[in-house]
Design an enzyme around this catalytic site. Structure first.
Site, PDB file in Angstrom:
ATOM      1  N   SER A   1      11.086  -7.368  -4.314  1.00  0.00           N
ATOM      2  CA  SER A   1      10.673  -6.642  -3.105  1.00  0.00           C
ATOM      3  C   SER A   1      11.849  -6.307  -2.214  1.00  0.00           C
ATOM      4  O   SER A   1      11.774  -5.396  -1.400  1.00  0.00           O
ATOM      5  CB  SER A   1       9.742  -7.521  -2.253  1.00  0.00           C
TER       6      SER A   1
ATOM      7  N   HIS B   1       9.395  -1.313  -8.869  1.00  0.00           N
ATOM      8  CA  HIS B   1       8.750  -2.008  -7.756  1.00  0.00           C
ATOM      9  C   HIS B   1       7.291  -1.574  -7.654  1.00  0.00           C
ATOM     10  O   HIS B   1       6.994  -0.443  -7.245  1.00  0.00           O
ATOM     11  CB  HIS B   1       9.503  -1.740  -6.447  1.00  0.00           C
TER      12      HIS B   1
ATOM     13  N   GLU C   1       7.797   2.484  -7.328  1.00  0.00           N
ATOM     14  CA  GLU C   1       9.165   2.896  -6.981  1.00  0.00           C
ATOM     15  C   GLU C   1      10.067   2.577  -8.170  1.00  0.00           C
ATOM     16  O   GLU C   1      10.084   1.438  -8.645  1.00  0.00           O
ATOM     17  CB  GLU C   1       9.646   2.140  -5.737  1.00  0.00           C
TER      18      GLU C   1
ATOM     19  N   ASN D   1       9.223  -0.851   1.606  1.00  0.00           N
ATOM     20  CA  ASN D   1       9.494  -2.073   2.372  1.00  0.00           C
ATOM     21  C   ASN D   1      10.513  -1.865   3.489  1.00  0.00           C
ATOM     22  O   ASN D   1      10.522  -2.600   4.472  1.00  0.00           O
ATOM     23  CB  ASN D   1       9.939  -3.211   1.439  1.00  0.00           C
TER      24      ASN D   1
HETATM   25  C1  LIG Z   1       2.555 -10.474  10.166  1.00  0.00           C
HETATM   26  C2  LIG Z   1       3.527 -11.447   9.579  1.00  0.00           C
HETATM   27  C3  LIG Z   1       4.779 -10.811   9.150  1.00  0.00           C
HETATM   28  C4  LIG Z   1       5.437 -11.526   8.063  1.00  0.00           C
HETATM   29  C5  LIG Z   1       6.707 -10.948   7.574  1.00  0.00           C
HETATM   30  C6  LIG Z   1       6.580  -9.762   6.718  1.00  0.00           C
HETATM   31  C7  LIG Z   1       7.669  -9.632   5.731  1.00  0.00           C
HETATM   32  C8  LIG Z   1       7.487  -8.392   4.958  1.00  0.00           C
HETATM   33  C9  LIG Z   1       6.456  -8.420   3.883  1.00  0.00           C
HETATM   34  C10 LIG Z   1       6.543  -7.223   3.011  1.00  0.00           C
HETATM   35  C11 LIG Z   1       5.766  -7.465   1.770  1.00  0.00           C
HETATM   36  C12 LIG Z   1       6.115  -6.505   0.690  1.00  0.00           C
HETATM   37  C13 LIG Z   1       5.464  -6.848  -0.601  1.00  0.00           C
HETATM   38  C14 LIG Z   1       5.725  -5.872  -1.719  1.00  0.00           C
HETATM   39  O1  LIG Z   1       7.070  -5.764  -2.056  1.00  0.00           O
HETATM   40  C15 LIG Z   1       5.158  -4.484  -1.542  1.00  0.00           C
HETATM   41  C16 LIG Z   1       3.644  -4.482  -1.483  1.00  0.00           C
HETATM   42  O2  LIG Z   1       2.948  -4.666  -2.448  1.00  0.00           O
HETATM   43  S1  LIG Z   1       3.016  -4.202   0.036  1.00  0.00           S
HETATM   44  C17 LIG Z   1       1.276  -4.328  -0.201  1.00  0.00           C
HETATM   45  C18 LIG Z   1       0.693  -3.018  -0.591  1.00  0.00           C
HETATM   46  N1  LIG Z   1      -0.737  -3.169  -0.637  1.00  0.00           N
HETATM   47  C19 LIG Z   1      -1.535  -2.838   0.357  1.00  0.00           C
HETATM   48  O3  LIG Z   1      -1.093  -2.339   1.363  1.00  0.00           O
HETATM   49  C20 LIG Z   1      -2.978  -3.137   0.160  1.00  0.00           C
HETATM   50  C21 LIG Z   1      -3.798  -2.654   1.292  1.00  0.00           C
HETATM   51  N2  LIG Z   1      -5.194  -2.961   1.046  1.00  0.00           N
HETATM   52  C22 LIG Z   1      -6.015  -2.185   0.292  1.00  0.00           C
HETATM   53  O4  LIG Z   1      -5.613  -1.155  -0.218  1.00  0.00           O
HETATM   54  C23 LIG Z   1      -7.421  -2.654   0.142  1.00  0.00           C
HETATM   55  O5  LIG Z   1      -7.718  -3.520   1.186  1.00  0.00           O
HETATM   56  C24 LIG Z   1      -7.707  -3.370  -1.228  1.00  0.00           C
HETATM   57  C25 LIG Z   1      -6.750  -4.510  -1.498  1.00  0.00           C
HETATM   58  C26 LIG Z   1      -7.646  -2.345  -2.376  1.00  0.00           C
HETATM   59  C27 LIG Z   1      -9.112  -3.981  -1.204  1.00  0.00           C
HETATM   60  O6  LIG Z   1      -9.991  -3.018  -0.766  1.00  0.00           O
HETATM   61  P1  LIG Z   1     -11.328  -3.377   0.010  1.00  0.00           P
HETATM   62  O7  LIG Z   1     -12.083  -2.117   0.205  1.00  0.00           O
HETATM   63  O8  LIG Z   1     -10.986  -4.171   1.195  1.00  0.00           O
HETATM   64  O9  LIG Z   1     -12.067  -4.368  -0.947  1.00  0.00           O
HETATM   65  P2  LIG Z   1     -12.884  -4.110  -2.243  1.00  0.00           P
HETATM   66  O10 LIG Z   1     -13.013  -5.459  -2.845  1.00  0.00           O
HETATM   67  O11 LIG Z   1     -14.136  -3.348  -1.946  1.00  0.00           O
HETATM   68  O12 LIG Z   1     -11.943  -3.237  -3.193  1.00  0.00           O
HETATM   69  C28 LIG Z   1     -11.867  -1.808  -3.136  1.00  0.00           C
HETATM   70  C29 LIG Z   1     -11.813  -1.277  -4.556  1.00  0.00           C
HETATM   71  O13 LIG Z   1     -10.648  -1.755  -5.224  1.00  0.00           O
HETATM   72  C30 LIG Z   1     -11.027  -2.525  -6.366  1.00  0.00           C
HETATM   73  N3  LIG Z   1     -10.143  -3.682  -6.460  1.00  0.00           N
HETATM   74  C31 LIG Z   1      -9.656  -4.408  -5.453  1.00  0.00           C
HETATM   75  N4  LIG Z   1      -8.853  -5.360  -5.890  1.00  0.00           N
HETATM   76  C32 LIG Z   1      -8.829  -5.239  -7.237  1.00  0.00           C
HETATM   77  C33 LIG Z   1      -8.167  -5.932  -8.258  1.00  0.00           C
HETATM   78  N5  LIG Z   1      -7.358  -6.971  -8.004  1.00  0.00           N
HETATM   79  N6  LIG Z   1      -8.375  -5.537  -9.524  1.00  0.00           N
HETATM   80  C34 LIG Z   1      -9.156  -4.514  -9.814  1.00  0.00           C
HETATM   81  N7  LIG Z   1      -9.820  -3.783  -8.875  1.00  0.00           N
HETATM   82  C35 LIG Z   1      -9.663  -4.158  -7.608  1.00  0.00           C
HETATM   83  C36 LIG Z   1     -12.457  -2.946  -6.106  1.00  0.00           C
HETATM   84  O14 LIG Z   1     -13.139  -3.152  -7.298  1.00  0.00           O
HETATM   85  C37 LIG Z   1     -12.981  -1.772  -5.352  1.00  0.00           C
HETATM   86  O15 LIG Z   1     -13.353  -0.732  -6.206  1.00  0.00           O
HETATM   87  P3  LIG Z   1     -14.606   0.207  -5.843  1.00  0.00           P
HETATM   88  O16 LIG Z   1     -15.782  -0.664  -6.029  1.00  0.00           O
HETATM   89  O17 LIG Z   1     -14.442   0.648  -4.427  1.00  0.00           O
HETATM   90  O18 LIG Z   1     -14.527   1.328  -6.798  1.00  0.00           O
HETATM   91  N1  LIG Z   2       3.206 -10.446  -3.617  1.00  0.00           N
HETATM   92  C1  LIG Z   2       3.389  -9.134  -3.483  1.00  0.00           C
HETATM   93  O1  LIG Z   2       2.593  -8.448  -2.821  1.00  0.00           O
HETATM   94  C2  LIG Z   2       4.559  -8.445  -4.140  1.00  0.00           C
HETATM   95  C3  LIG Z   2       4.555  -7.059  -4.246  1.00  0.00           C
HETATM   96  C4  LIG Z   2       5.634  -6.407  -4.890  1.00  0.00           C
HETATM   97  C5  LIG Z   2       6.687  -7.168  -5.397  1.00  0.00           C
HETATM   98  N2  LIG Z   2       6.634  -8.531  -5.282  1.00  0.00           N
HETATM   99  C6  LIG Z   2       7.740  -9.281  -5.896  1.00  0.00           C
HETATM  100  O2  LIG Z   2       7.295  -9.725  -7.181  1.00  0.00           O
HETATM  101  C7  LIG Z   2       7.874 -11.004  -7.484  1.00  0.00           C
HETATM  102  C8  LIG Z   2       6.758 -12.000  -7.753  1.00  0.00           C
HETATM  103  O3  LIG Z   2       5.926 -12.084  -6.625  1.00  0.00           O
HETATM  104  P1  LIG Z   2       4.464 -12.687  -6.727  1.00  0.00           P
HETATM  105  O4  LIG Z   2       3.780 -12.371  -5.458  1.00  0.00           O
HETATM  106  O5  LIG Z   2       3.845 -12.330  -8.018  1.00  0.00           O
HETATM  107  O6  LIG Z   2       4.817 -14.257  -6.738  1.00  0.00           O
HETATM  108  P2  LIG Z   2       3.893 -15.480  -7.216  1.00  0.00           P
HETATM  109  O7  LIG Z   2       4.396 -16.656  -6.480  1.00  0.00           O
HETATM  110  O8  LIG Z   2       2.469 -15.123  -7.142  1.00  0.00           O
HETATM  111  O9  LIG Z   2       4.264 -15.611  -8.771  1.00  0.00           O
HETATM  112  C9  LIG Z   2       5.531 -15.917  -9.254  1.00  0.00           C
HETATM  113  C10 LIG Z   2       5.355 -16.551 -10.626  1.00  0.00           C
HETATM  114  O10 LIG Z   2       6.630 -16.680 -11.244  1.00  0.00           O
HETATM  115  C11 LIG Z   2       6.641 -17.908 -11.935  1.00  0.00           C
HETATM  116  N3  LIG Z   2       8.038 -18.296 -12.153  1.00  0.00           N
HETATM  117  C12 LIG Z   2       8.929 -18.730 -11.240  1.00  0.00           C
HETATM  118  N4  LIG Z   2      10.129 -18.943 -11.829  1.00  0.00           N
HETATM  119  C13 LIG Z   2       9.973 -18.622 -13.144  1.00  0.00           C
HETATM  120  C14 LIG Z   2      10.843 -18.621 -14.274  1.00  0.00           C
HETATM  121  N5  LIG Z   2      12.111 -18.992 -14.171  1.00  0.00           N
HETATM  122  N6  LIG Z   2      10.344 -18.236 -15.482  1.00  0.00           N
HETATM  123  C15 LIG Z   2       9.059 -17.840 -15.607  1.00  0.00           C
HETATM  124  N7  LIG Z   2       8.193 -17.820 -14.559  1.00  0.00           N
HETATM  125  C16 LIG Z   2       8.657 -18.202 -13.350  1.00  0.00           C
HETATM  126  C17 LIG Z   2       5.862 -18.877 -11.056  1.00  0.00           C
HETATM  127  O11 LIG Z   2       5.378 -19.978 -11.802  1.00  0.00           O
HETATM  128  C18 LIG Z   2       4.753 -17.950 -10.555  1.00  0.00           C
HETATM  129  O12 LIG Z   2       3.603 -18.010 -11.386  1.00  0.00           O
HETATM  130  C19 LIG Z   2       8.787 -11.337  -6.314  1.00  0.00           C
HETATM  131  O13 LIG Z   2      10.071 -10.884  -6.600  1.00  0.00           O
HETATM  132  C20 LIG Z   2       8.160 -10.534  -5.174  1.00  0.00           C
HETATM  133  O14 LIG Z   2       9.069 -10.241  -4.154  1.00  0.00           O
HETATM  134  C21 LIG Z   2       5.615  -9.193  -4.665  1.00  0.00           C
END
Ligand SMILES: CCCCCCCCCCCCC[C@H](O)CC(=O)SCCNC(=O)CCNC(=O)[C@H](O)C(C)(C)COP(=O)(O)OP(=O)(O)OC[C@H]1O[C@@H](n2cnc3c(N)ncnc32)[C@H](O)[C@@H]1OP(=O)(O)O
Ligand SMILES: NC(=O)c1ccc[n+]([C@@H]2O[C@H](COP(=O)([O-])OP(=O)(O)OC[C@H]3O[C@@H](n4cnc5c(N)ncnc54)[C@H](O)[C@@H]3O)[C@@H](O)[C@H]2O)c1
Length: 310
Positions: A144, A165, A177, A215
């Protein structure tokens, strides 16, 4: 012909899904992201080996994949449950699990790493995979926040290294990405793009800049949300309601943090703070640190800023 297969063929002919040279894929890390990537790769016709540290973890990964597949199948095969069952059986037959990474990469065209967000752990893994994988195997990280090049230097195949990504939940989020470093060859980059499209994702190209595209914008927004709460200006609930109803986001920042995992969020922000100590955007958050210290890591453990719904 079933509806999803027709849709798949339509997207093939319209060019949104392309053929890819990559057939055998190894995913390392079977957590939130690795399980989702494995599910979608197997659902789009790839042979997938999913690797994690123990059989118990892999059992959990497999069961989360089955649950998620059931949701997909229920929706896509609503009118033909038998075809849905056959699809699910086919997908699961293309997916196997393994605890030995070296064995898992032996016939792999592409390795996608999705383990803990820690540079040294990722480098150690890739250095050992570099010795075990065939010469043609492409390596990609789903990091990430860590620059791809800092991971790739652990290998002697930087021309075959890039970033993929994905977004959480992988079966639902359409974006991928695709990141290149200066050493990534055109052939590798094109294969990564084609693979992303073969998985049904919309790809965007990105250089190896901190946080890539999403991100880079998302992290400052989420950090400002937690600082508002730390300053006592609003509650997490009110911030989430405001961003959903006022900005149209599907989840507020605190719900999203619970969804992503507070440990992963902390790894990201601590890493960026260490790298850019003078940028106040990335100062640590005492509130986030407190929740992580209490083990409240979000939905995956049942509690984060909120108690997870059962
Ligand atoms: C505040 C504290 C700060 C802390 C510090 C922060 C640091 C920075 C953190 C950055 C993190 C970055 C992580 C990463 O690198 C990048 C990312 O991944 S960012 C995350 C991106 N994702 C989102 O933004 C998700 C947003 N949410 C949604 O889109 C929806 O809420 C949802 C997850 C799709 C769920 O939708 P809902 O309507 O709420 O719920 P439903 O259950 O009805 O689902 C809708 C629809 O989707 C299907 N579905 C949901 N989940 C799954 C699944 N796992 N598998 C299969 N299908 C799934 C579900 O069946 C529904 O389908 P439908 O019935 O509508 O056809
Ligand atoms: N959580 C998110 O929404 C998200 C979204 C995009 C990218 N990512 C990135 O994806 C990566 C995984 O995130 P996550 O949320 O799936 O974490 P997670 O904690 O859910 O899963 C990580 C897994 O890696 C396994 N693991 C750790 N070290 C290992 C090794 N040496 N060999 C094999 N397995 C090992 C752990 O047992 C665990 O099951 C991170 O780099 C994270 O930044 C996370």
């Amino acid at each position: 012909m079933s509806l999803p297969i027709r849709a798949f063929i339509r997207s093939f002919s319209s060019g949104s899904i392309q053929r890819s040279a990559i057939k055998n894929v190894t995913i390392i890390g079977g957590g939130l992201m690795g399980a989702g990537i494995a599910q979608v790769a197997a659902s789009t016709g790839h042979n997938v080996v999913l690797v994690d540290q123990t059989k118990d973890i892999l059992k959990k990964s497999h069961s989360s994949i089955e649950k998620s597949l059931q949701r997909v199948v229920k929706k896509q095969y609503a009118e033909d449950p038998k075809a849905g069952e056959a699809f699910m059986a086919k997908v699961l037959s293309q997916l196997c699990t393994e605890t030995d990474p070296a064995a898992a990469v032996k016939s792999s065209d592409l390795v996608i790493e999705a383990i803990v967000e820690n540079l040294e752990v990722k480098k150690k893994l890739f250095a050992s995979l570099d010795k075990a994988a065939p010469k043609h195997t492409i390596f990609a990280s789903n990091t990430s926040s860590i620059p791809i090049k800092e991971i790739a230097v652990a290998t002697k195949r930087m021309d075959k290294f890039g970033g993929l990504h994905y977004f959480n939940p992988v079966p639902v989020m359409k974006l991928l990405e695709v990141i290149r470093i200066p050493e990534t060859s055109d052939d590798t980059f094109n294969k990564l793009l084609a693979f992303g499209k073969a998985m049904g994702k919309v790809t965007v190209n990105c250089k190896d800049t901190p946080g890539f595209i999403v991100n880079r914008l998302l992290v400052p927004y989420m950090m400002e949300a937690v600082r508002m709460v730390e300053r006592g200006e609003a509650t997490p609930q009110d911030v989430d309601t405001a961003m959903k109803l006022g900005a149209g986001y599907p989840m507020g920042p605190f719900e999203l943090t619970d969804y992503v995992g507070l440990d992963t969020c902390k790894f990201i922000i601590d890493g960026w703070h260490a790298k850019y100590p003078n940028n106040p955007l990335f100062d640590p958050s005492p509130l986030l640190n407190k929740y992580v210290a209490e083990g409240k890591l979000g939905n995956k453990v049942g509690e984060g800023f909120y108690k997870a719904k059962k």
